[in-house]
Design a protein around this motif. Structure first.
Motif, PDB file in Angstrom:
ATOM      1  N   ALA A  58       0.855  -1.191   0.000  1.00 29.89           N
ATOM      2  CA  ALA A  58       0.000   0.000   0.000  1.00 29.89           C
ATOM      3  C   ALA A  58       0.887   1.236   0.000  1.00 29.89           C
ATOM      4  N   ALA A  59       1.137   1.776  -1.190  1.00 31.15           N
ATOM      5  CA  ALA A  59       2.105   2.869  -1.328  1.00 31.15           C
ATOM      6  C   ALA A  59       1.721   4.089  -0.524  1.00 31.15           C
ATOM      7  N   SER A  60       0.421   4.334  -0.373  1.00 32.56           N
ATOM      8  CA  SER A  60      -0.020   5.497   0.375  1.00 32.56           C
ATOM      9  C   SER A  60       0.344   5.409   1.846  1.00 32.56           C
ATOM     10  N   ALA A  61       0.520   4.202   2.339  1.00 27.50           N
ATOM     11  CA  ALA A  61       0.848   3.990   3.747  1.00 27.50           C
ATOM     12  C   ALA A  61       2.344   3.808   3.887  1.00 27.50           C
ATOM     13  N   ASN A  62       3.079   4.875   3.658  1.00 30.51           N
ATOM     14  CA  ASN A  62       4.535   4.799   3.759  1.00 30.51           C
ATOM     15  C   ASN A  62       4.954   4.917   5.217  1.00 30.51           C
ATOM     16  N   ILE A  63       4.366   4.051   6.011  1.00 28.00           N
ATOM     17  CA  ILE A  63       4.615   3.991   7.451  1.00 28.00           C
ATOM     18  C   ILE A  63       4.778   2.533   7.836  1.00 28.00           C
ATOM     19  N   GLY A  64       5.309   2.302   9.010  1.00 28.66           N
ATOM     20  CA  GLY A  64       5.446   0.934   9.475  1.00 28.66           C
ATOM     21  C   GLY A  64       4.110   0.351   9.893  1.00 28.66           C
ATOM     22  N   VAL A  65       3.910  -0.902   9.574  1.00 26.05           N
ATOM     23  CA  VAL A  65       2.724  -1.626  10.045  1.00 26.05           C
ATOM     24  C   VAL A  65       3.173  -2.911  10.721  1.00 26.05           C
ATOM     25  N   LYS A  66       2.428  -3.298  11.721  1.00 26.81           N
ATOM     26  CA  LYS A  66       2.700  -4.550  12.428  1.00 26.81           C
ATOM     27  C   LYS A  66       1.806  -5.637  11.864  1.00 26.81           C
ATOM     28  N   VAL A  67       2.385  -6.803  11.631  1.00 27.91           N
ATOM     29  CA  VAL A  67       1.649  -7.952  11.120  1.00 27.91           C
ATOM     30  C   VAL A  67       1.462  -8.937  12.265  1.00 27.91           C
ATOM     31  N   LEU A  68       0.205  -9.316  12.517  1.00 32.71           N
ATOM     32  CA  LEU A  68      -0.110 -10.241  13.598  1.00 32.71           C
ATOM     33  C   LEU A  68      -0.841 -11.455  13.046  1.00 32.71           C
ATOM     34  N   PHE A  69      -0.456 -12.624  13.507  1.00 30.88           N
ATOM     35  CA  PHE A  69      -1.185 -13.853  13.234  1.00 30.88           C
ATOM     36  C   PHE A  69      -1.868 -14.267  14.528  1.00 30.88           C
ATOM     37  N   ASP A  70      -3.197 -14.317  14.500  1.00 32.05           N
ATOM     38  CA  ASP A  70      -3.950 -14.713  15.699  1.00 32.05           C
ATOM     39  C   ASP A  70      -3.525 -13.895  16.911  1.00 32.05           C
ATOM     40  N   ASP A  71      -3.397 -12.587  16.718  1.00 36.84           N
ATOM     41  CA  ASP A  71      -3.069 -11.627  17.785  1.00 36.84           C
ATOM     42  C   ASP A  71      -1.637 -11.748  18.302  1.00 36.84           C
ATOM     43  N   THR A  72      -0.821 -12.559  17.649  1.00 37.21           N
ATOM     44  CA  THR A  72       0.591 -12.642  18.010  1.00 37.21           C
ATOM     45  C   THR A  72       1.402 -11.847  16.996  1.00 37.21           C
ATOM     46  N   GLU A  73       2.121 -10.823  17.473  1.00 40.82           N
ATOM     47  CA  GLU A  73       2.880  -9.976  16.570  1.00 40.82           C
ATOM     48  C   GLU A  73       4.039 -10.756  15.962  1.00 40.82           C
ATOM     49  N   LYS A  74       4.166 -10.655  14.639  1.00 43.53           N
ATOM     50  CA  LYS A  74       5.213 -11.379  13.924  1.00 43.53           C
ATOM     51  C   LYS A  74       6.304 -10.469  13.378  1.00 43.53           C
ATOM     52  N   SER A  75       5.919  -9.339  12.787  1.00 45.41           N
ATOM     53  CA  SER A  75       6.913  -8.472  12.151  1.00 45.41           C
ATOM     54  C   SER A  75       6.368  -7.063  12.029  1.00 45.41           C
ATOM     55  N   THR A  76       7.299  -6.119  11.841  1.00 38.99           N
ATOM     56  CA  THR A  76       6.960  -4.757  11.450  1.00 38.99           C
ATOM     57  C   THR A  76       7.595  -4.494  10.099  1.00 38.99           C
ATOM     58  N   ILE A  77       6.785  -4.050   9.128  1.00 37.83           N
ATOM     59  CA  ILE A  77       7.289  -3.820   7.777  1.00 37.83           C
ATOM     60  C   ILE A  77       6.826  -2.457   7.279  1.00 37.83           C
ATOM     61  N   THR A  78       7.562  -1.925   6.300  1.00 37.60           N
ATOM     62  CA  THR A  78       7.196  -0.675   5.651  1.00 37.60           C
ATOM     63  C   THR A  78       6.922  -0.946   4.187  1.00 37.60           C
ATOM     64  N   TYR A  79       6.411   0.085   3.501  1.00 38.10           N
ATOM     65  CA  TYR A  79       6.048  -0.068   2.095  1.00 38.10           C
ATOM     66  C   TYR A  79       7.227  -0.601   1.271  1.00 38.10           C
ATOM     67  N   GLY A  80       6.925  -1.609   0.450  1.00 38.06           N
ATOM     68  CA  GLY A  80       7.927  -2.178  -0.430  1.00 38.06           C
ATOM     69  C   GLY A  80       8.749  -3.289   0.186  1.00 38.06           C
ATOM     70  N   THR A  81       8.449  -3.665   1.432  1.00 32.54           N
ATOM     71  CA  THR A  81       9.200  -4.742   2.089  1.00 32.54           C
ATOM     72  C   THR A  81       8.247  -5.881   2.443  1.00 32.54           C
ATOM     73  N   SER A  82       8.830  -6.985   2.857  1.00 34.42           N
ATOM     74  CA  SER A  82       8.022  -8.137   3.257  1.00 34.42           C
ATOM     75  C   SER A  82       8.618  -8.781   4.499  1.00 34.42           C
ATOM     76  N   THR A  83       7.865  -9.665   5.091  1.00 30.70           N
ATOM     77  CA  THR A  83       8.302 -10.327   6.321  1.00 30.70           C
ATOM     78  C   THR A  83       9.233 -11.496   6.051  1.00 30.70           C
ATOM     79  N   GLY A  84       9.252 -11.989   4.818  1.00 33.62           N
ATOM     80  CA  GLY A  84       9.882 -13.283   4.565  1.00 33.62           C
ATOM     81  C   GLY A  84       8.917 -14.373   5.000  1.00 33.62           C
ATOM     82  N   TYR A  85       9.162 -15.571   4.546  1.00 35.98           N
ATOM     83  CA  TYR A  85       8.250 -16.663   4.899  1.00 35.98           C
ATOM     84  C   TYR A  85       8.307 -16.953   6.396  1.00 35.98           C
TER      85      TYR A  85
END
Length: 199
Positions: A58-85
């Motif tokens: 989401a290019a408009s969201a050029n901010i960090g976002v936290k990714v959670l699986f079942d309410d467990t935080e996994k990673s913080t990523i910014t636009y153009g990046t990924s968590t890896g598998y």
């Protein structure tokens, strides 16, 4: 988060150069005596798992976002990046995406993960004010000799809809199977290495 005008072209070359598609296999031999040891809690098989790679698209969201699986935080990523598998047990789960700085939730989506399968999850802007997620199943097998494997993922708000791949020769021709509507992915197709248009 506002929209954006780019779209993602997702190439799967199995992390290999186009000129080489060799794969190295590693085999481990266990002593035969291990087959006769008694079972214990330590001998339990590993749980059935799949894995998910989450992309911030989401290019408009050029901010960090936290990714959670079942309410467990996994990673913080910014636009153009990924968590890896990341491994996830097979079954039903909920993916949440929160703004890293405030914790505000911007996306919650149920997903189903199957054993031994790999997935990509794309966070993208589906309007000027809202976000959506797209889960795709990844095919990480090697392409045929001398070819590359490709799929198009159209996450470009305001871009062509659908997008597709075409040749750049004098007689321009669309590549069958590469058409992708907004918010969707094309199937994987094998193509010869070279220059192509995306439109």
């Amino acid at each position: 988060m506002a929209g954006f005008t780019d779209f993602i072209t997702h190439f799967h070359f199995n992390t290999m150069r186009l000129s080489s598609f060799s794969r190295l296999s590693l085999w481990l031999a266990l002593p035969a005596a291990l087959a006769f040891t008694s079972c214990s809690d330590d001998d339990k098989p590993a749980p059935a798992q799949g894995r998910v790679n989450t992309y911030h698209a989401a290019a408009s969201a050029n901010i960090g976002v936290k990714v959670l699986f079942d309410d467990t935080e996994k990673s913080t990523i910014t636009y153009g990046t990924s968590t890896g598998y990341q491994a996830l047990s097979a079954g039903s789960h909920t993916i949440k995406v929160n703004v890293a700085s405030s914790g505000a939730n911007v996306l919650t989506q149920p997903v189903t993960v199957e054993k031994d399968k790999s997935y990509s999850y794309f966070i993208y802007a589906n309007s000027t004010t809202t976000q959506a997620g797209l889960l795709t199943t990844d095919d990480l097998t090697a392409p045929s000799s001398g070819k590359a494997k490709i799929r198009l993922i159209n996450l470009g708000q305001g871009a062509a809809n659908p997008v597709k791949l075409s040749t750049t020769v004098a007689a321009v021709a669309d590549i069958p199977g590469t058409e992708a509507a907004f918010g969707a992915a094309s199937p994987y197709v094998e193509i010869l290495p070279g220059a192509y248009n995306i439109a």
